[in-house]
Motif scaffolding. Structure first.
Motif, PDB file in Angstrom:
ATOM      1  N   LEU A  13      18.394 -32.199  26.146  1.00 24.05           N
ATOM      2  CA  LEU A  13      17.863 -30.985  26.752  1.00 24.05           C
ATOM      3  C   LEU A  13      16.349 -31.111  26.903  1.00 24.05           C
ATOM      4  O   LEU A  13      15.575 -30.465  26.194  1.00 24.05           O
ATOM      5  CB  LEU A  13      18.230 -29.778  25.885  1.00 24.05           C
ATOM      6  N   GLU A  15      14.351 -29.954  28.918  1.00 20.84           N
ATOM      7  CA  GLU A  15      13.675 -28.706  29.280  1.00 20.84           C
ATOM      8  C   GLU A  15      13.162 -27.957  28.046  1.00 20.84           C
ATOM      9  O   GLU A  15      12.257 -27.131  28.163  1.00 20.84           O
ATOM     10  CB  GLU A  15      14.623 -27.795  30.077  1.00 20.84           C
ATOM     11  N   ALA A  16      13.735 -28.227  26.871  1.00 21.01           N
ATOM     12  CA  ALA A  16      13.304 -27.557  25.640  1.00 21.01           C
ATOM     13  C   ALA A  16      12.281 -28.368  24.848  1.00 21.01           C
ATOM     14  O   ALA A  16      11.761 -27.888  23.845  1.00 21.01           O
ATOM     15  CB  ALA A  16      14.515 -27.245  24.754  1.00 21.01           C
ATOM     16  N   HIS A  37      18.054 -31.242  22.003  1.00 13.63           N
ATOM     17  CA  HIS A  37      19.444 -31.558  22.352  1.00 13.63           C
ATOM     18  C   HIS A  37      20.382 -30.482  21.827  1.00 13.63           C
ATOM     19  O   HIS A  37      20.044 -29.735  20.927  1.00 13.63           O
ATOM     20  CB  HIS A  37      19.850 -32.915  21.758  1.00 13.63           C
ATOM     21  N   ARG A  69      24.935 -25.786  34.457  1.00 20.18           N
ATOM     22  CA  ARG A  69      23.682 -25.020  34.478  1.00 20.18           C
ATOM     23  C   ARG A  69      23.791 -23.966  33.390  1.00 20.18           C
ATOM     24  O   ARG A  69      24.749 -23.189  33.376  1.00 20.18           O
ATOM     25  CB  ARG A  69      23.457 -24.380  35.837  1.00 20.18           C
ATOM     26  N   GLU A  71      21.376 -21.373  30.473  1.00 20.97           N
ATOM     27  CA  GLU A  71      20.104 -20.754  30.150  1.00 20.97           C
ATOM     28  C   GLU A  71      20.063 -20.523  28.643  1.00 20.97           C
ATOM     29  O   GLU A  71      21.078 -20.229  28.026  1.00 20.97           O
ATOM     30  CB  GLU A  71      19.978 -19.421  30.885  1.00 20.97           C
ATOM     31  N   PRO A  86      23.174 -21.406  24.180  1.00 26.89           N
ATOM     32  CA  PRO A  86      23.345 -21.575  25.623  1.00 26.89           C
ATOM     33  C   PRO A  86      24.176 -20.441  26.227  1.00 26.89           C
ATOM     34  O   PRO A  86      25.092 -19.918  25.586  1.00 26.89           O
ATOM     35  CB  PRO A  86      24.083 -22.904  25.729  1.00 26.89           C
ATOM     36  N   ILE A 146      14.824 -20.617  28.901  1.00 32.50           N
ATOM     37  CA  ILE A 146      14.796 -22.012  29.330  1.00 32.50           C
ATOM     38  C   ILE A 146      16.032 -22.234  30.192  1.00 32.50           C
ATOM     39  O   ILE A 146      17.160 -21.985  29.742  1.00 32.50           O
ATOM     40  CB  ILE A 146      14.807 -22.974  28.130  1.00 32.50           C
ATOM     41  N   ARG A 147      15.824 -22.667  31.405  1.00 25.80           N
ATOM     42  CA  ARG A 147      16.944 -22.962  32.310  1.00 25.80           C
ATOM     43  C   ARG A 147      17.113 -24.471  32.358  1.00 25.80           C
ATOM     44  O   ARG A 147      16.134 -25.192  32.533  1.00 25.80           O
ATOM     45  CB  ARG A 147      16.672 -22.385  33.681  1.00 25.80           C
ATOM     46  N   ALA A 148      18.367 -24.907  32.202  1.00 26.83           N
ATOM     47  CA  ALA A 148      18.619 -26.343  32.119  1.00 26.83           C
ATOM     48  C   ALA A 148      19.801 -26.741  32.986  1.00 26.83           C
ATOM     49  O   ALA A 148      20.727 -25.948  33.215  1.00 26.83           O
ATOM     50  CB  ALA A 148      18.887 -26.735  30.672  1.00 26.83           C
ATOM     51  N   HIS A 149      19.757 -27.963  33.441  1.00 26.08           N
ATOM     52  CA  HIS A 149      20.848 -28.577  34.186  1.00 26.08           C
ATOM     53  C   HIS A 149      21.317 -29.767  33.351  1.00 26.08           C
ATOM     54  O   HIS A 149      20.648 -30.797  33.309  1.00 26.08           O
ATOM     55  CB  HIS A 149      20.360 -29.013  35.561  1.00 26.08           C
ATOM     56  N   LEU A 150      22.441 -29.584  32.664  1.00 22.01           N
ATOM     57  CA  LEU A 150      22.953 -30.609  31.743  1.00 22.01           C
ATOM     58  C   LEU A 150      23.746 -31.642  32.533  1.00 22.01           C
ATOM     59  O   LEU A 150      24.704 -31.301  33.228  1.00 22.01           O
ATOM     60  CB  LEU A 150      23.815 -29.946  30.667  1.00 22.01           C
TER      61      LEU A 150
END
Length: 172
Positions: A13, A15-16, A37, A69, A71, A86, A146-150
């Motif tokens: 992750l 983004e974090a 992660h 996707r 958040e 998440p 935090i927006r993430a694309h895993l």
């Protein structure tokens, strides 16, 4: 500290990472020396038990996994611990469910927190209550949501430090 030869299945992750860096800058002992992660299953099989049959089973588990996707805005606090959850968690929970079906004897965190553990990104761990509280009130709000694309899971093994053993791309 993990045992030599311990393994884990995690979802990186990045983004974090800025959030963890900010926590580490202010409270160095609160953050583990790992990139951000989500842990799908730790401990997984011992490193010595990883063979082509295990890799083939993992390939099957992750074969039809689309990228996700998610958040992270909700914070979970416990004694000396702060984490982000998440949302939505269902795609990740389905992965954990499939791993648990294939390896039913492997309990998350060796069962220390029960048979089921919410998926989370650890932000502070094994720290003083005042530190965890400050992390939750003062630092996390600056970085969330935090927006993430895993896009992948990783099998990592501990040999003095965590090392990548294999990647599983989410491509479906």
């Amino acid at each position: 500290m993990p045992k030599q030869g311990a393994t884990a299945l995690v979802v990186p992750l990045p983004e974090a990472d800025p959030l963890l860096a900010a926590v580490a800058d202010r409270f160095p002992d609160a953050v583990r020396p790992l990139p951000a992660h989500l842990t799908l299953l730790y401990p997984f099989l011992p490193a010595g038990a990883l063979d082509e049959q295990v890799f083939a089973a993992l390939d099957e588990v992750f074969a039809d996994q689309p990228p996700l996707r998610v958040e992270f805005a909700e914070c979970r606090r416990a004694s000396g611990f702060a984490a982000l959850l998440p949302d939505p968690a269902d795609g990740l929970s389905a992965l954990v469910g499939e791993l648990r079906r294939r390896w039913p004897d492997l309990l998350p965190y060796d069962g220390r927190f029960g048979a089921e553990v919410d998926l989370h990104v650890t932000v502070a761990l094994n720290t003083a209550e005042a530190t965890a509280d400050a992390v939750t009130r003062e630092i996390i709000p600056e970085f969330t949501p935090i927006r993430a694309h895993l896009r992948e899971a990783r099998l990592i093994a501990f040999h003095g430090q965590w090392q990548l053993r294999r990647r599983f791309e989410f491509t479906a």
